[in-house]
Write an enzyme that holds these catalytic residues in place. Structure first.
Site, PDB file in Angstrom:
ATOM      1  CG  ASP A  68     -20.934  27.059 -14.231  1.00 49.75           C
ATOM      2  OD1 ASP A  68     -20.355  27.639 -15.173  1.00 49.75           O
ATOM      3  OD2 ASP A  68     -22.077  27.366 -13.864  1.00 49.75           O
ATOM      4  CG  ASN A 137     -33.398  26.411 -12.352  1.00 51.71           C
ATOM      5  OD1 ASN A 137     -32.571  27.311 -12.340  1.00 51.71           O
ATOM      6  ND2 ASN A 137     -33.059  25.138 -12.399  1.00 51.71           N
ATOM      7  CG  HIS A 139     -29.209  27.679 -12.374  1.00 52.80           C
ATOM      8  ND1 HIS A 139     -29.470  26.609 -13.195  1.00 52.80           N
ATOM      9  CD2 HIS A 139     -28.664  28.623 -13.203  1.00 52.80           C
ATOM     10  CE1 HIS A 139     -29.097  26.871 -14.431  1.00 52.80           C
ATOM     11  NE2 HIS A 139     -28.615  28.103 -14.462  1.00 52.80           N
ATOM     12  CD  GLU A 144     -29.693  23.277 -11.765  1.00 50.90           C
ATOM     13  OE1 GLU A 144     -30.352  24.334 -11.657  1.00 50.90           O
ATOM     14  OE2 GLU A 144     -29.436  22.765 -12.866  1.00 50.90           O
TER      15      GLU A 144
HETATM   16  C1  F6R Z   1     -23.065  29.921 -16.551  1.00 49.51           C
HETATM   17  C2  F6R Z   1     -23.883  29.732 -15.370  1.00 49.51           C
HETATM   18  C3  F6R Z   1     -25.367  29.760 -15.397  1.00 49.51           C
HETATM   19  C4  F6R Z   1     -25.951  30.743 -16.395  1.00 49.51           C
HETATM   20  C5  F6R Z   1     -27.462  30.610 -16.430  1.00 49.51           C
HETATM   21  C6  F6R Z   1     -28.085  31.509 -17.452  1.00 49.51           C
HETATM   22  O1  F6R Z   1     -21.693  29.802 -16.242  1.00 49.51           O
HETATM   23  O2  F6R Z   1     -23.318  29.506 -14.355  1.00 49.51           O
HETATM   24  O3  F6R Z   1     -25.840  30.076 -14.106  1.00 49.51           O
HETATM   25  O4  F6R Z   1     -25.575  32.033 -16.059  1.00 49.51           O
HETATM   26  O5  F6R Z   1     -27.823  29.284 -16.703  1.00 49.51           O
HETATM   27  O6  F6R Z   1     -27.729  31.057 -18.726  1.00 49.51           O
HETATM   28  P1  F6R Z   1     -27.999  31.968 -20.006  1.00 49.51           P
HETATM   29  O7  F6R Z   1     -27.229  33.204 -19.793  1.00 49.51           O
HETATM   30  O8  F6R Z   1     -27.484  31.172 -21.166  1.00 49.51           O
HETATM   31  O9  F6R Z   1     -29.459  32.197 -20.047  1.00 49.51           O
END
Ligand code: F6R
Length: 263
Positions: A68, A137, A139, A144
């Site tokens: 992303d 959450n 995702h 989301e």
């Molecule tokens: C990152 C992504 C997100 C993260 C998620 C967890 O490219 O796609 O899904 O993996 O938000 O973030 P952290 O690892 O910072 O807790």
């Protein structure tokens, strides 16, 4: 789904890296990695980098596709995922930058950028191993809650919890972008193998939804229950609300080495 519960986040990184290295090596040719940003995979990347440095793993011909990118941050911005992937993945793993792809969040035509991204993944032969974290959450990528389980790369609005979770990287909450481009859940599901890492109590409910919850768009990570080759590597805190926690630990401890990691 193979579930590995490790004493610490650093141990989880080692185990997850071993699985990624296994897939990359078994391929017998240049691997296509799916890479995540965020804190969760950092120990995994450190361990992969150490393997490359020791000469145990060669990723020089590998390519990579990020999950992303924020909309509106130029690739040169230190908080853009293009910059973060370069720092945490491309340079330490010795990848050729020309083979590392990040969705074009600053493109004039964002829809076209999403279609081009899907086409580029396909042209590379698809992702061999997708590295994932999970949001508090539920995702994965920036899919989301309520994302279509069949979604492809597209523009998404970040939900407020995600913006608050990511505010630690920006001067104020207002500076956190509101939109992103993300691979869809269908795109992620096309990867031949998936390795998901999570650490800390803040991820425990999301991890429980992913592993033990119903398959539901309310916990997008739960779609991975429908993927046949997923390895989930978590620390004790992230495993703390799993109902069958002892069963996973027991199963893994009693597996013969050759049977560890899904095929
Ligand atoms: C990152 C992504 C997100 C993260 C998620 C967890 O490219 O796609 O899904 O993996 O938000 O973030 P952290 O690892 O910072 O807790």
């Amino acid at each position: 789904m193979e579930i590995v519960i490790c004493p610490t986040a650093e141990d989880a990184g080692e185990v997850a890296a071993a699985r990624v290295a296994q897939v990359a090596t078994q391929k017998g040719g240049p691997a296509v990695l799916g890479v995540a940003t965020g804190s969760s995979p950092l120990a995994l990347y450190r361990s992969l980098a150490a393997r490359v440095q020791r000469g145990d793993l060669d990723l020089s011909g590998a390519s990579a596709f990020a999950l992303d990118e924020y909309v509106g941050l130029p690739a040169s911005d230190p908080q853009s995922y293009a910059s973060i992937i370069n720092e945490t993945v491309t340079v330490p793993l010795g990848l050729d930058p020309a083979r590392v792809h990040v969705p074009q969040g600053s493109a004039q035509d964002l829809r076209q950028a999403c279609e081009d991204y899907e086409a580029a993944i396909k042209a590379a032969g698809g992702v061999d191993v997708q590295i994932l974290g999970i949001g508090s959450n539920g995702h994965i990528g920036f899919n989301e809650p309520t994302s279509s389980l069949a979604s492809r790369t597209r523009i998404k609005t970040l939900n407020e919890q995600t913006r608050r979770d990511n505010a630690r990287f920006f001067p104020t909450l207002d500076d956190v972008p509101r939109h992103c481009l993300t691979q869809g859940l269908g795109t992620i599901m096309d990867a031949r193998a998936v390795v998901l890492v999570a650490q800390g109590e803040g991820k425990a409910d999301a991890v429980a939804g992913l592993i033990e919850g119903p398959v539901s768009a309310m916990c997008p990570g739960s779609v991975l229950q429908l993927h046949r080759t997923v390895t989930v590597v978590i620390d004790e805190a992230a495993a703390s609300t799993l109902t069958l926690r002892d069963y996973y630990a027991h199963t893994y401890a009693h597996k013969p080495a050759w049977q560890r990691f899904a095929d």
